[in-house]
Design an enzyme around this catalytic site. Structure first.
Site, PDB file in Angstrom:
ATOM      1  N   CYS A  34       0.989  -1.132  -0.119  1.00  0.00           N
ATOM      2  CA  CYS A  34       0.067   0.007   0.162  1.00  0.00           C
ATOM      3  C   CYS A  34       0.734   1.437   0.159  1.00  0.00           C
ATOM      4  O   CYS A  34       1.730   1.304   0.865  1.00  0.00           O
ATOM      5  CB  CYS A  34      -0.932  -0.048   1.289  1.00  0.00           C
ATOM      6  SG  CYS A  34      -2.206   1.062   1.368  1.00  0.00           S
TER       7      CYS A  34
ATOM      8  N   ASP B 224      -8.858 -27.868 -30.044  1.00  0.00           N
ATOM      9  CA  ASP B 224      -9.135 -29.427 -30.402  1.00  0.00           C
ATOM     10  C   ASP B 224      -7.914 -29.621 -31.382  1.00  0.00           C
ATOM     11  O   ASP B 224      -7.514 -31.057 -31.370  1.00  0.00           O
ATOM     12  CB  ASP B 224     -10.243 -29.400 -31.246  1.00  0.00           C
ATOM     13  CG  ASP B 224     -11.622 -29.220 -30.324  1.00  0.00           C
ATOM     14  OD1 ASP B 224     -11.549 -29.710 -29.224  1.00  0.00           O
ATOM     15  OD2 ASP B 224     -12.695 -28.609 -30.656  1.00  0.00           O
TER      16      ASP B 224
ATOM     17  N   LYS C 233      11.313 -18.403 -36.121  1.00  0.00           N
ATOM     18  CA  LYS C 233      10.210 -17.731 -36.562  1.00  0.00           C
ATOM     19  C   LYS C 233      10.002 -18.112 -37.984  1.00  0.00           C
ATOM     20  O   LYS C 233      10.861 -18.343 -38.966  1.00  0.00           O
ATOM     21  CB  LYS C 233      10.627 -16.004 -36.569  1.00  0.00           C
ATOM     22  CG  LYS C 233       9.264 -15.792 -37.102  1.00  0.00           C
ATOM     23  CD  LYS C 233       9.384 -13.934 -36.932  1.00  0.00           C
ATOM     24  CE  LYS C 233       8.312 -13.272 -37.784  1.00  0.00           C
ATOM     25  NZ  LYS C 233       8.608 -11.860 -37.843  1.00  0.00           N
TER      26      LYS C 233
ATOM     27  N   PRO D 157      -5.386 -34.238 -26.659  1.00  0.00           N
ATOM     28  CA  PRO D 157      -6.334 -34.918 -25.833  1.00  0.00           C
ATOM     29  C   PRO D 157      -7.449 -34.431 -25.226  1.00  0.00           C
ATOM     30  O   PRO D 157      -7.422 -33.403 -25.304  1.00  0.00           O
ATOM     31  CB  PRO D 157      -5.256 -35.178 -24.700  1.00  0.00           C
ATOM     32  CG  PRO D 157      -4.127 -34.275 -24.821  1.00  0.00           C
ATOM     33  CD  PRO D 157      -4.305 -33.371 -26.201  1.00  0.00           C
TER      34      PRO D 157
HETATM   35  O1  PMT Z   1     -13.900 -17.495 -20.803  1.00  0.00           O
HETATM   36  P1  PMT Z   1     -15.356 -16.723 -21.223  1.00  0.00           P
HETATM   37  O2  PMT Z   1     -14.808 -15.643 -22.120  1.00  0.00           O
HETATM   38  O3  PMT Z   1     -15.950 -16.229 -19.910  1.00  0.00           O
HETATM   39  O4  PMT Z   1     -16.139 -17.663 -22.221  1.00  0.00           O
HETATM   40  C1  PMT Z   1     -16.845 -18.888 -21.422  1.00  0.00           C
HETATM   41  C2  PMT Z   1     -17.091 -19.979 -22.533  1.00  0.00           C
HETATM   42  C3  PMT Z   1     -17.709 -19.382 -23.664  1.00  0.00           C
HETATM   43  C4  PMT Z   1     -15.660 -20.470 -22.780  1.00  0.00           C
HETATM   44  C5  PMT Z   1     -17.549 -21.112 -21.696  1.00  0.00           C
HETATM   45  O5  PMT Z   1     -18.969 -20.937 -21.066  1.00  0.00           O
HETATM   46  C6  PMT Z   1     -17.698 -22.466 -22.365  1.00  0.00           C
HETATM   47  O6  PMT Z   1     -18.476 -22.757 -23.250  1.00  0.00           O
HETATM   48  N1  PMT Z   1     -16.552 -23.218 -22.248  1.00  0.00           N
HETATM   49  C7  PMT Z   1     -16.489 -24.601 -23.090  1.00  0.00           C
HETATM   50  C8  PMT Z   1     -15.746 -24.188 -24.347  1.00  0.00           C
HETATM   51  C9  PMT Z   1     -15.597 -25.389 -25.405  1.00  0.00           C
HETATM   52  O7  PMT Z   1     -14.485 -25.707 -25.568  1.00  0.00           O
HETATM   53  O8  PMT Z   1     -16.485 -26.017 -25.579  1.00  0.00           O
HETATM   54  P2  PMT Z   1     -16.615 -27.422 -26.647  1.00  0.00           P
HETATM   55  O9  PMT Z   1     -17.873 -27.479 -26.892  1.00  0.00           O
HETATM   56  O10 PMT Z   1     -15.516 -27.145 -27.767  1.00  0.00           O
HETATM   57  O11 PMT Z   1     -15.810 -28.686 -25.532  1.00  0.00           O
HETATM   58  C10 PMT Z   1     -16.741 -29.364 -24.703  1.00  0.00           C
HETATM   59  C11 PMT Z   1     -16.237 -29.755 -23.639  1.00  0.00           C
HETATM   60  O12 PMT Z   1     -15.029 -30.681 -23.775  1.00  0.00           O
HETATM   61  C12 PMT Z   1     -15.617 -28.517 -22.518  1.00  0.00           C
HETATM   62  O13 PMT Z   1     -16.252 -28.880 -21.493  1.00  0.00           O
HETATM   63  C13 PMT Z   1     -14.426 -28.528 -22.912  1.00  0.00           C
HETATM   64  O14 PMT Z   1     -13.700 -27.871 -21.860  1.00  0.00           O
HETATM   65  C14 PMT Z   1     -13.770 -29.955 -23.005  1.00  0.00           C
HETATM   66  N2  PMT Z   1     -12.656 -30.200 -23.897  1.00  0.00           N
HETATM   67  C15 PMT Z   1     -12.836 -29.836 -25.334  1.00  0.00           C
HETATM   68  C16 PMT Z   1     -11.502 -30.294 -26.049  1.00  0.00           C
HETATM   69  C17 PMT Z   1     -10.675 -30.792 -25.594  1.00  0.00           C
HETATM   70  N3  PMT Z   1      -9.323 -31.019 -26.031  1.00  0.00           N
HETATM   71  N4  PMT Z   1     -10.633 -31.313 -24.113  1.00  0.00           N
HETATM   72  C18 PMT Z   1     -11.625 -30.879 -23.311  1.00  0.00           C
HETATM   73  O15 PMT Z   1     -11.759 -31.106 -22.376  1.00  0.00           O
END
Ligand code: PMT
Length: 389
Positions: A142, A266, A276, A293
């Site tokens: 502070c 994904d 680079k 994964p």
């Molecule tokens: O972070 P903010 O700006 O607040 O935004 C919030 C949000 C939109 C990111 C959040 O609300 C949300 O939707 N999170 C999930 C995003 C996502 O990647 O969704 P998906 O439908 O692609 O994946 C489905 C599920 O699998 C999710 O739980 C994700 O964490 C999981 N996943 C996906 C890919 C991967 N390789 N491994 C995972 O575990």
């Protein structure tokens, strides 16, 4: 975010630290609906008069002596910050403070010259011996201009710890692992593949869970939303999907709940270039990607007893069908789907509109709310569903 309506907090502020600390702290406490009484010690009153204190809190300021004389009761939590050695000593010796029943949080203010691990350990021993809780200074300082500096927990940390202290405690003792934020998949030292997630939804879940008594492990990618400073939240920073997978799988086992909210890439570049990648002459450039994964799937199919599992789904079309398919395929207990094309929902906004798909077929549509309110509703459902298992 109104959470504290009907609850009373006493804030005792001491010494020169009031100059930089008390106004932001009282403001955030009052903003959350709490009724705040401010007590200023004699040294604090020299620097900020009682009128300023009354203006901040909306109540007449109490002197420290008045507390001693009239007793310290009728509050839901008491905060003493910044607290000098002298005030801590007086509290320890006063019968008025001995009988206090509500949580007492003490944030000592130390001059930089007195700031060392032994001093904090000694304060911790004194404060915890009375059943009170120490709020230690982290890296915070502070700054009081010509009056020098004070090492004291920030107003933000003190606010968060107060909210934990007055919380309803219905997640007390529960360990919750939350993933949040985007991941960053590096292609070379300059470029990476990522997405629009800020981490705000996961932070809202972590914060509300901590306020309700849980201990949260927050595995997060590179964030553009701040992580609150709360003892009950342990941040675990990672960068790539692979890092997030490793951290989650290593830590998840000793948690009762896992909420996977991160927007995990994904795909990641097949190769990382140490130098680079140079611009070529072609009009197009292709970056070859490979699958990462799937963390949700891995936790859902963990051998042995796994935590209660909540997944998220960021959808742009066929929300119900896609979410139902994810719930089943990843073996989740709950799946929270948000349509990221709707205004006020999904990425990088303060609100969200979530539909929750529960194991067994039930579907609950939530209205658009602040991410904190969405988080509370999700946690309510976690508690309700866990008690059925
Ligand atoms: O972070 P903010 O700006 O607040 O935004 C919030 C949000 C939109 C990111 C959040 O609300 C949300 O939707 N999170 C999930 C995003 C996502 O990647 O969704 P998906 O439908 O692609 O994946 C489905 C599920 O699998 C999710 O739980 C994700 O964490 C999981 N996943 C996906 C890919 C991967 N390789 N491994 C995972 O575990």
């Amino acid at each position: 975010m109104v959470r504290g309506i009907g609850l009373k907090v006493l804030l005792v502020a001491d010494g020169a630290g009031v100059l930089c600390h008390t106004a932001p702290l009282v403001t955030s406490l009052v903003r959350t609906g709490l009724s705040v009484r401010l007590s200023l010690t004699a040294s604090a009153q020299i620097l900020v008069g009682p009128y300023y204190g009354s203006m901040l809190s909306g109540h007449p300021v109490l002197s420290f002596e008045e507390l001693d004389e009239n007793g310290v009761s009728g509050y839901d939590a008491i905060l003493v910050v910044p607290a000098s050695d002298k005030t801590i000593k007086e509290m320890c010796e006063s019968p008025a403070w001995n009988g206090v029943r509500c949580p007492v949080l003490v944030g000592p203010g130390l001059l930089p010259k007195d700031d060392n691990a032994d001093a904090w350990d000694e304060l911790d021993a004194t404060i915890s011996a009375r059943g009170w809780k120490l709020i230690p200074a982290g890296i915070e300082t502070c700054t009081m201009g010509a009056l020098g500096e004070l090492r004291v927990a920030s107003a933000e940390r003190c606010f968060e710890e107060t909210m934990v202290a007055i919380g309803k405690n219905d997640l007390k003792g529960k360990r919750i692992l939350i993933t949040t934020g985007p991941t960053a998949e590096d292609a070379d030292p300059v470029r990476f593949v990522t997405n629009r997630s800020t981490g705000r939804m996961g932070v809202a879940l972590a914060r509300m869970a901590a306020w309700r008594g849980a201990f949260v492990t927050l595995v997060h990618g590179p964030m553009s939303w701040p992580i609150p400073q709360i003892n009950a939240i342990r941040p675990v920073p990672v960068r790539s999907a692979n890092d997030m997978y490793k951290a989650t799988m290593e830590l998840v086992q000793d948690h009762q709940v896992a909420i996977l909210c991160a927007a995990v890439a994904d795909y990641t570049p097949v190769e990382y270039s140490d130098i680079k990648i140079k611009k070529g002459h072609d009009a197009t450039f292709a970056l070859l990607l490979k699958r990462t994964p799937d963390i949700l799937d891995a936790v859902g199919h963990m051998p042995g007893k796994r935590p209660f599992l909540v997944g998220f789904a960021a959808e742009s079309d066929h929300v119900h069908a896609n979410a139902q398919a994810k719930l089943q395929a990843k073996n989740c207990d709950m799946l929270c789907a948000n349509d990221v094309t709707k205004p006020g929902s999904g990425f990088a906004v303060g609100t969200n509109q979530v539909t929750v798909f529960l194991r067994g077929g039930e579907v609950r549509e939530l209205p658009q709310m602040s991410k904190e309110d969405v988080a509370e509703k999700i946690l309510d459902m976690v508690i309700e569903r866990m008690s059925l298992i």
